[in-house]
Design a protein around this motif. Structure first.
Motif, short mmCIF file in Angstrom:
data_model
loop_
_atom_site.label_atom_id
_atom_site.label_comp_id
_atom_site.label_asym_id
_atom_site.label_seq_id
_atom_site.Cartn_x
_atom_site.Cartn_y
_atom_site.Cartn_z
N ASP A 7 0.83 -1.21 0.00
CA ASP A 7 0.00 0.00 0.00
C ASP A 7 0.87 1.26 0.00
O ASP A 7 0.60 2.21 -0.74
N ASP A 10 2.57 1.71 -3.38
CA ASP A 10 1.63 2.25 -4.35
C ASP A 10 1.42 3.74 -4.15
O ASP A 10 1.38 4.50 -5.11
N ARG A 11 1.31 4.15 -2.91
CA ARG A 11 1.17 5.59 -2.63
C ARG A 11 2.39 6.37 -3.09
O ARG A 11 2.27 7.44 -3.70
N LYS A 13 4.47 5.63 -5.44
CA LYS A 13 4.43 5.66 -6.90
C LYS A 13 3.45 6.72 -7.38
O LYS A 13 3.78 7.53 -8.26
N ARG A 14 2.26 6.75 -6.82
CA ARG A 14 1.26 7.73 -7.24
C ARG A 14 1.69 9.15 -6.94
O ARG A 14 1.52 10.06 -7.76
N GLY A 53 7.25 0.86 -7.80
CA GLY A 53 6.80 1.59 -6.63
C GLY A 53 7.70 1.42 -5.42
O GLY A 53 7.64 2.21 -4.50
#
Length: 76
Positions: A7, A10-11, A13-14, A53
């Motif tokens: 999680d 992913d954050r 990466k975003r 990520g």
């Protein structure tokens, strides 16, 4: 439910993708900027790191500095 390392990856990466988009900097230009800072990267290595990520903190900080970002907002 507790957040997992996936999680957080992913954050990260975003967040980085959003900052690059805001700055109008693509992966090729990011690679050139990092290389100019003494951190040799290729467009391909940047693509892999960001899409995975799970890049190291130094990469996030260097990328942010290379685009002139002075802060990173951690909320969506």
């Amino acid at each position: 439910m507790a957040a997992t390392s996936a999680d957080f990856a992913d954050r990260a990466k975003r967040y980085l993708k959003a900052e690059l988009k805001r700055a109008g900097v693509g992966y090729k230009e990011l690679a050139e900027r990092l290389t100019a800072m003494g951190l040799p990267e290729s467009e391909g290595s940047i693509t892999v790191k960001i899409n995975r990520g799970g890049f190291p903190a130094w990469f996030l900080i260097a990328a942010m500095e290379s685009i002139g970002a002075s802060s990173l907002r951690l909320s969506d």
